[in-house]
Design a protein around this motif. Structure first.
Motif, short mmCIF file in Angstrom:
data_model
loop_
_atom_site.label_atom_id
_atom_site.label_comp_id
_atom_site.label_asym_id
_atom_site.label_seq_id
_atom_site.Cartn_x
_atom_site.Cartn_y
_atom_site.Cartn_z
N VAL A 87 -4.93 -13.88 1.53
CA VAL A 87 -4.16 -12.81 2.19
C VAL A 87 -5.09 -11.68 2.65
O VAL A 87 -4.76 -10.93 3.57
CB VAL A 87 -3.09 -12.25 1.21
CG1 VAL A 87 -2.14 -11.32 1.92
CG2 VAL A 87 -2.32 -13.38 0.57
N ALA A 88 -6.25 -11.56 1.99
CA ALA A 88 -7.13 -10.41 2.23
C ALA A 88 -7.56 -10.30 3.68
O ALA A 88 -7.81 -9.20 4.18
CB ALA A 88 -8.35 -10.50 1.33
N GLN A 90 -5.79 -11.55 6.27
CA GLN A 90 -4.66 -11.65 7.21
C GLN A 90 -4.48 -10.33 7.95
O GLN A 90 -4.62 -9.24 7.34
CB GLN A 90 -3.36 -11.98 6.45
CG GLN A 90 -3.27 -13.42 6.00
CD GLN A 90 -1.95 -13.72 5.29
OE1 GLN A 90 -1.03 -12.92 5.31
NE2 GLN A 90 -1.88 -14.88 4.67
N ALA A 92 -1.81 -9.00 8.98
CA ALA A 92 -0.66 -8.25 8.47
C ALA A 92 -1.06 -7.33 7.33
O ALA A 92 -0.64 -6.17 7.26
CB ALA A 92 0.43 -9.23 8.00
N LEU A 93 -1.92 -7.84 6.41
CA LEU A 93 -2.36 -7.02 5.28
C LEU A 93 -3.28 -5.90 5.74
O LEU A 93 -3.17 -4.76 5.28
CB LEU A 93 -3.07 -7.88 4.23
CG LEU A 93 -3.49 -7.09 2.98
CD1 LEU A 93 -2.27 -6.65 2.19
CD2 LEU A 93 -4.43 -7.89 2.11
N LEU A 96 -1.15 -3.30 7.31
CA LEU A 96 -0.42 -2.56 6.28
C LEU A 96 -1.33 -1.57 5.57
O LEU A 96 -0.94 -0.44 5.30
CB LEU A 96 0.18 -3.55 5.27
CG LEU A 96 0.95 -2.94 4.10
CD1 LEU A 96 2.16 -2.15 4.59
CD2 LEU A 96 1.40 -4.02 3.12
N ASP A 97 -2.56 -2.02 5.31
CA ASP A 97 -3.54 -1.13 4.65
C ASP A 97 -3.77 0.12 5.49
O ASP A 97 -3.78 1.25 4.97
CB ASP A 97 -4.86 -1.90 4.44
CG ASP A 97 -5.75 -1.24 3.42
OD1 ASP A 97 -6.89 -1.71 3.24
OD2 ASP A 97 -5.32 -0.24 2.82
N HIS A 99 -1.77 1.40 7.80
CA HIS A 99 -0.54 2.20 7.88
C HIS A 99 -0.33 3.00 6.60
O HIS A 99 0.11 4.16 6.66
CB HIS A 99 0.68 1.29 8.12
CG HIS A 99 0.68 0.66 9.48
ND1 HIS A 99 1.35 -0.51 9.75
CD2 HIS A 99 0.08 1.03 10.63
CE1 HIS A 99 1.16 -0.83 11.02
NE2 HIS A 99 0.40 0.09 11.58
N VAL A 100 -0.62 2.38 5.46
CA VAL A 100 -0.46 3.09 4.18
C VAL A 100 -1.42 4.27 4.11
O VAL A 100 -1.05 5.37 3.68
CB VAL A 100 -0.66 2.13 3.00
CG1 VAL A 100 -0.79 2.90 1.69
CG2 VAL A 100 0.50 1.15 2.91
N LEU A 103 -0.10 6.96 6.43
CA LEU A 103 1.08 7.61 5.84
C LEU A 103 0.67 8.57 4.74
O LEU A 103 1.20 9.68 4.65
CB LEU A 103 2.03 6.55 5.29
CG LEU A 103 3.27 7.07 4.56
CD1 LEU A 103 4.15 7.89 5.49
CD2 LEU A 103 4.07 5.93 3.96
N SER A 104 -0.27 8.15 3.91
CA SER A 104 -0.75 9.01 2.82
C SER A 104 -1.33 10.30 3.38
O SER A 104 -1.05 11.40 2.87
CB SER A 104 -1.79 8.25 2.00
OG SER A 104 -2.24 9.04 0.95
N GLY A 106 -0.60 11.60 6.28
CA GLY A 106 0.52 12.35 6.87
C GLY A 106 1.30 13.14 5.83
O GLY A 106 1.67 14.30 6.05
N ILE A 107 1.56 12.52 4.67
CA ILE A 107 2.32 13.20 3.62
C ILE A 107 1.48 14.33 3.01
O ILE A 107 1.98 15.41 2.72
CB ILE A 107 2.75 12.20 2.52
CG1 ILE A 107 3.69 11.15 3.11
CG2 ILE A 107 3.45 12.93 1.38
CD1 ILE A 107 4.02 10.04 2.14
N ASN A 108 0.18 14.08 2.85
CA ASN A 108 -0.69 15.13 2.30
C ASN A 108 -0.76 16.34 3.23
O ASN A 108 -0.87 17.48 2.78
CB ASN A 108 -2.09 14.58 2.06
CG ASN A 108 -2.20 13.86 0.72
OD1 ASN A 108 -1.66 14.31 -0.27
ND2 ASN A 108 -2.90 12.75 0.71
N PHE A 110 1.61 17.25 5.24
CA PHE A 110 2.96 17.76 5.52
C PHE A 110 3.05 19.21 5.08
O PHE A 110 2.78 19.56 3.94
CB PHE A 110 3.99 16.91 4.77
CG PHE A 110 5.40 17.44 4.89
CD1 PHE A 110 6.03 18.02 3.82
CD2 PHE A 110 6.09 17.33 6.09
CE1 PHE A 110 7.32 18.49 3.92
CE2 PHE A 110 7.38 17.81 6.20
CZ PHE A 110 8.00 18.39 5.11
#
Lengths: 128, 273
Positions: A87-88, A90, A92-93, A96-97, A99-100, A103-104, A106-108, A110
């Motif tokens: 999976v490492a 792929q 998709a992973l 996702l890595d 995007h996470v 997002l982190s 972005g939240i920090n 905020f």
């Protein structure tokens, strides 16, 4: 011819005053009267202390001498080898890595209390 | 087919790349305008105070006229400042991605109502002819100010909540992708590894639930802010807004924790053991 004192003639000079010699005080020679039982008791106490001391000395355990032991160098625990999963790699992973992580961030970043949105402070009553 | 795809991609590029910075630039321009109007208000207010003090000291007709003129100028600028601030709120509202359309419409109606009041108030200010008139007109704004303040705080809360909801929407999408990855690749991992991945998913879901509970609390408090507009209400809108901010901070923390767990899950997915 007897020597007769002529009491009518006063003496020519008063007799000289002889100071009295100080007399050393005389003390009574008092003997210490310690009763014999007391002496015996004292001797017994001294003997008891001596016996106790000797007993403790003779029955004391010898000091423990610790022989120096060789120091063992600490060995680090080997990190277990981790095997990559299929999976490492792929997409998709990987996506996702990313995007996470985004997002982190972005939240920090905020802003909870946007200073631009603070309402203006105005004075209302005219005060006339 | 290729031509259609090209047109679609171009349009997407236009809307998401070219328009987004412009929207941000609009709110920044509105903010600069607001700061400028605030400076003007401070100057006019200082002049008003000086003129008022002179009128109190000398009590002459000239000082009275000067004070009246300074009062009218200050009152007019005060209305302009409040309107500029409402315009700024409107631009920020348009930028916020997570606000529901119904909420956005409601907040925009609040802005319109307050703008209407201030426009009418500004018209009254122009017709002020005496200090007593000025006091009467100013009293109208003073009486209405609690409603205006409640509306402003509702909109600010809604904007902050909308921005956080936008992040939560991205969180939900990432969580769905992570679940799909774990589900699709179930056969690759050992049972122990699989149960570890499932526990991470559970932890992330728990944090998301805690976040949602906090958001529900915040929505209740924003509804209370609506009630605080009423003249019969004992609710202090500024205190309530302080509580809302605190709850927003807690909700943000839950979202951050969930995202951190998601990072751990992604890391675990990279390895077999």
């Amino acid at each position: 011819m007897t020597n007769e004192i002529n009491y009518t003639d006063p003496p020519a000079e008063p007799p000289p005053l002889i100071p009295e010699m100080p007399v050393a005080p005389v003390y009574e020679n008092k003997k210490m009267n310690i009763p014999k039982p007391m002496i015996a008791l004292l001797i017994l106490v001294v003997l008891a202390f001596a016996a106790t001391f000797l007993f403790v000395k003779l029955t004391a355990k010898p000091a423990i001498v610790v022989a120096p032991s060789p120091t063992i160098a600490a060995r680090p625990t080997p990190t277990p080898e981790r095997l990559l999963s299929p999976v490492a790699t792929q997409s998709a992973l990987l996506a996702l890595d990313a995007h996470v992580a985004s997002l982190s961030a972005g939240i920090n970043n905020f802003i909870l209390d946007d200073p631009q949105l603070t309402p203006p402070v105005i004075e209302l009553p005219l005060g006339f | 087919m290729k031509l259609r795809l090209l047109v679609l991609l171009s349009l997407t590029l236009f809307f998401y790349v070219l328009l987004a910075p412009k929207a941000h630039a609009t709110s920044q321009q509105a903010y600069q305008d607001y700061l400028y109007q605030f400076d003007l208000y401070r100057q006019d207010h200082n002049n008003f105070k000086v003129a008022q003090n002179e009128y109190f000291k000398f009590q002459t007709l000239t000082s009275q006229q000067t004070a009246l003129s300074a009062t009218i100028t200050m009152m007019a600028q005060r209305d302009v400042l409040l309107k500029t601030y409402l315009l700024l709120l409107n631009e920020k509202l348009n930028e916020s991605t997570g606000i529901l359309p119904s909420d956005r419409t409601y907040y925009q109606s609040l802005i319109q109502n307050e703008n209407l009041f201030l426009t009418n108030h500004a018209t009254l200010v122009t017709s002020v002819a005496s200090i007593q008139d000025a006091m009467n007109v100013s009293r109208q704004l003073e009486d209405h100010y609690k409603v205006l303040q409640g509306s402003e705080l509702q909109i600010i809360s809604g904007i902050s909540l909308g921005n956080l909801t936008g992040l939560a929407n991205i969180f939900d999408k990432n969580l769905a992708d992570a679940r799909a990855l774990v589900s699709i690749n179930r056969g690759i991992f050992s049972s122990a590894k699989q149960s570890l991945l499932d526990r991470w998913i559970l932890q992330i879901t728990n944090k998301r639930s805690l976040y949602q509970a906090k958001i529900d609390d915040i929505n209740v408090k924003i509804a209370q802010l609506k009630v605080s507009n009423s003249s019969f209400s004992n609710i202090d809108p500024t205190l309530l807004y302080g509580t809302i901010k605190q709850e927003l901070g807690n909700a943000r923390q839950y979202l951050l924790d969930g995202t951190s767990f998601m990072g751990e899950l992604v890391n675990e997915l990279k390895y077999l053991n």
